[in-house]
Design a protein around this motif. Structure first.
Motif, PDB file in Angstrom:
ATOM      1  N   ARG A 140       0.835  -1.192   0.000  1.00 27.53           N
ATOM      2  CA  ARG A 140       0.000   0.000   0.000  1.00 27.53           C
ATOM      3  C   ARG A 140       0.875   1.249   0.000  1.00 27.53           C
ATOM      4  O   ARG A 140       2.048   1.192   0.377  1.00 27.53           O
ATOM      5  CB  ARG A 140      -0.888   0.036   1.259  1.00 27.53           C
ATOM      6  N   GLY A 141       0.236   2.336  -0.483  1.00 20.67           N
ATOM      7  CA  GLY A 141       0.767   3.680  -0.418  1.00 20.67           C
ATOM      8  C   GLY A 141       2.214   3.881  -0.049  1.00 20.67           C
ATOM      9  O   GLY A 141       3.111   3.750  -0.876  1.00 20.67           O
ATOM     10  N   ASN A 142       2.416   4.196   1.244  1.00 22.42           N
ATOM     11  CA  ASN A 142       3.756   4.532   1.716  1.00 22.42           C
ATOM     12  C   ASN A 142       4.726   3.366   1.606  1.00 22.42           C
ATOM     13  O   ASN A 142       5.932   3.563   1.494  1.00 22.42           O
ATOM     14  CB  ASN A 142       3.699   5.007   3.180  1.00 22.42           C
ATOM     15  N   GLU A 143       4.229   2.125   1.652  1.00 24.65           N
ATOM     16  CA  GLU A 143       5.112   0.973   1.504  1.00 24.65           C
ATOM     17  C   GLU A 143       5.692   0.919   0.094  1.00 24.65           C
ATOM     18  O   GLU A 143       6.871   0.589  -0.094  1.00 24.65           O
ATOM     19  CB  GLU A 143       4.343  -0.312   1.821  1.00 24.65           C
ATOM     20  N   VAL A 144       4.885   1.261  -0.905  1.00 25.88           N
ATOM     21  CA  VAL A 144       5.386   1.312  -2.285  1.00 25.88           C
ATOM     22  C   VAL A 144       6.397   2.440  -2.429  1.00 25.88           C
ATOM     23  O   VAL A 144       7.474   2.264  -3.026  1.00 25.88           O
ATOM     24  CB  VAL A 144       4.221   1.489  -3.279  1.00 25.88           C
ATOM     25  N   LEU A 145       6.081   3.621  -1.876  1.00 20.74           N
ATOM     26  CA  LEU A 145       7.020   4.753  -1.954  1.00 20.74           C
ATOM     27  C   LEU A 145       8.341   4.404  -1.285  1.00 20.74           C
ATOM     28  O   LEU A 145       9.415   4.736  -1.805  1.00 20.74           O
ATOM     29  CB  LEU A 145       6.407   5.988  -1.288  1.00 20.74           C
ATOM     30  N   SER A 152      -5.458   4.546  -7.393  1.00 23.68           N
ATOM     31  CA  SER A 152      -4.714   3.407  -6.855  1.00 23.68           C
ATOM     32  C   SER A 152      -3.763   3.779  -5.737  1.00 23.68           C
ATOM     33  O   SER A 152      -3.129   2.897  -5.155  1.00 23.68           O
ATOM     34  CB  SER A 152      -3.918   2.731  -7.994  1.00 23.68           C
ATOM     35  N   LEU A 153      -3.635   5.079  -5.447  1.00 22.33           N
ATOM     36  CA  LEU A 153      -2.700   5.510  -4.398  1.00 22.33           C
ATOM     37  C   LEU A 153      -3.370   5.443  -3.029  1.00 22.33           C
ATOM     38  O   LEU A 153      -3.492   6.444  -2.321  1.00 22.33           O
ATOM     39  CB  LEU A 153      -2.215   6.935  -4.689  1.00 22.33           C
ATOM     40  N   ASP A 154      -3.825   4.260  -2.665  1.00 25.68           N
ATOM     41  CA  ASP A 154      -4.485   4.111  -1.382  1.00 25.68           C
ATOM     42  C   ASP A 154      -3.448   4.166  -0.266  1.00 25.68           C
ATOM     43  O   ASP A 154      -2.323   3.724  -0.414  1.00 25.68           O
ATOM     44  CB  ASP A 154      -5.256   2.789  -1.313  1.00 25.68           C
ATOM     45  N   GLY A 155      -3.853   4.733   0.857  1.00 28.47           N
ATOM     46  CA  GLY A 155      -2.961   4.827   2.008  1.00 28.47           C
ATOM     47  C   GLY A 155      -2.128   6.083   2.049  1.00 28.47           C
ATOM     48  O   GLY A 155      -1.439   6.335   3.032  1.00 28.47           O
ATOM     49  N   LEU A 156      -2.150   6.899   0.996  1.00 23.29           N
ATOM     50  CA  LEU A 156      -1.399   8.157   0.984  1.00 23.29           C
ATOM     51  C   LEU A 156      -2.319   9.308   1.362  1.00 23.29           C
ATOM     52  O   LEU A 156      -3.515   9.297   1.065  1.00 23.29           O
ATOM     53  CB  LEU A 156      -0.791   8.425  -0.393  1.00 23.29           C
TER      54      LEU A 156
END
Length: 444
Positions: free
Chosen positions: A101-106, A189-193
């Motif tokens: 999710r979000g920050n984990e992908v970043l 798709s940017l869930d969690g941000l």
């Protein structure tokens, strides 16, 4: 069916196709370890020698974000590279099944970007970093499989990282054809941000698609976007969009090496010292502080000396005038006695009242005001020119242009407190929300 390479390596099932060949799971019989073997079709002796030379250069680079080359060689029909075996799967195989999710992908993209910067220092670049060349570990870490073969332009550098993030978040194998498609498919798709993180990343990605962002700049900005989540959730006063939390974070990082008075240990009492010593110590402390930390210095005895001298002169003048008046009164009384006719005719000159001392004159003329420099006006759609402005004027102009900003305080031979460098340069195209970086002189 098992395949062997000499008496040392055994090949099992294929794992993943790469740009040059197919990667197999295998076994190193001599060292009793699992390995991956990349099998590349041999097309000629010149190709084989060139390919082995490139593999030899890449094998000198070792980083946990890249597969490591253990060995390489030639068979009758193939070239092969022996790679470290990894836990996990090719990213392509998990695009539709991962739970990132979000920050984990970043964070995963940011770590990969740092590894790519280290690879550049070893003259390794130009490889693909999109999903078809990435490995995803069981701890959601991204690893580059083939980093010795060139990739397409959309697959490399900061643009490749933007494409990789798009593929992971949208679970898509295909890369977007333009930024409009990138934005419309990515935003849902940017869930969690947070909203600020989404807005900041899209502004960064827009500049990447315009080929305005280097790999190092992309990695730096990605770190700041990740930090926005902590800034927004902290119990502090809400920061406006124009001010950009990125700026506050940069300013605080530029100051964190200066100890604050609250964190300093209590001072021991010491014998009284001459006034000049504390002044020199405090002046040195003020010079080491950043402009944001400096506080007004209390008035010193040297600053009060002119006022004391004026008061002293006034006191002397008043006392002198009073003494003269007393002498004058005594003289008149003496002249009024009957047995002193001579004194009446010839009064003592010393008894004559002295003229009052001239009062100090005050210069009532006002000083000519210094000419003020009018900062340039911001032009919509262009990066403003901040060079030569003060820090506050540069910040104001950046906000008027609708841009985020961050600044650094660095020693320079330019005038202290003035902007001497900016990135991107003035008058270049800019969109609302883009970030401009400028450097403020600390003097020499």
């Amino acid at each position: 069916m098992e395949q062997r390479i000499g008496e040392r390596y055994v090949l099992f099932e294929p794992v993943h196709p790469l740009a040059d060949g197919v990667m197999y799971a295998g076994k190193d019989l001599s060292l009793h370890r699992d390995v991956f073997l990349l099998m590349v079709e041999k097309t000629g002796d010149d190709f084989a020698s060139d390919y082995l030379r490139v593999l030899g250069q890449a094998a000198q680079f070792s980083d946990e974000r890249f597969f490591h080359i253990l060995n390489a060689g030639v068979t009758d029909h193939h070239l092969y590279a022996v790679l470290t075996a990894q836990k996990g799967n090719p990213l392509i195989a998990r695009l539709g099944r991962h739970q990132m999710r979000g920050n984990e992908v970043l964070a995963a993209i940011f770590e990969l970007g740092k590894g790519m910067q280290e690879a550049m220092e070893e003259q390794i670049s130009g490889y693909s970093v999109t999903a078809e060349n990435m490995w995803l570990t069981e701890h959601n870490q991204l690893k580059v499989m083939n980093y010795w073969s060139p990739g397409k332009l959309v697959q490399r550098g900061s643009l490749g990282l933007c494409t990789l993030l798009y593929q992971i978040c949208t679970h898509s194998r295909q890369a977007p054809s333009n930024f409009e498609q990138y934005q419309s498919n990515l935003v849902p798709s940017l869930d969690g941000l947070t909203s600020a993180q989404k807005e900041a990343f899209l502004a960064l990605a827009r500049r990447v698609f315009r080929e305005e962002v280097s790999l190092s700049s992309f990695t730096f900005n990605l770190r700041e976007i990740i930090a926005l989540e902590k800034i927004e959730t902290a119990p502090r006063e809400k920061i406006s969009y124009a001010a950009a939390p990125i700026v506050e974070r940069e300013a605080s990082s530029a100051r964190e090496h200066v100890p604050s008075e609250e964190n300093m240990p209590p001072r021991r009492s010491a014998p009284a010292a001459p006034p000049a010593e504390p002044l020199r110590e405090e002046a040195a402390a003020v010079r080491t502080r950043s402009p944001q930390q400096r506080t007004p210095v209390k008035e010193r005895p040297e600053e009060e000396a002119p006022k004391n001298r004026i008061a002293l002169r006034r006191t002397i003048w008043v006392l002198g005038t009073a003494a003269v008046l007393l002498l004058a009164i005594a003289g008149f009384m003496y002249l009024g006695l009957p047995d002193a006719p001579d004194q009446q005719a010839n009064p003592n000159p010393a008894a004559t009242p002295a003229p009052p001392a001239p009062s100090p004159t005050v210069n009532t003329t006002s000083p000519t005001p210094a000419p003020t420099v009018t900062p340039p006006e911001a032009v919509a759609g262009e990066v403003p020119n901040l060079v030569g402005l003060s820090q506050s004027a540069a910040e104001k102009l950046a906000v008027e242009a609708g841009m985020r900003y961050k600044f650094f305080l660095e020693p320079s031979d330019q005038e202290k407190g003035k902007v001497f460098r900016q990135e991107p340069g003035p008058n270049t195209p800019a969109a609302k929300g883009d970030t401009i970086t400028f450097w403020v002189s600390k003097g020499i």
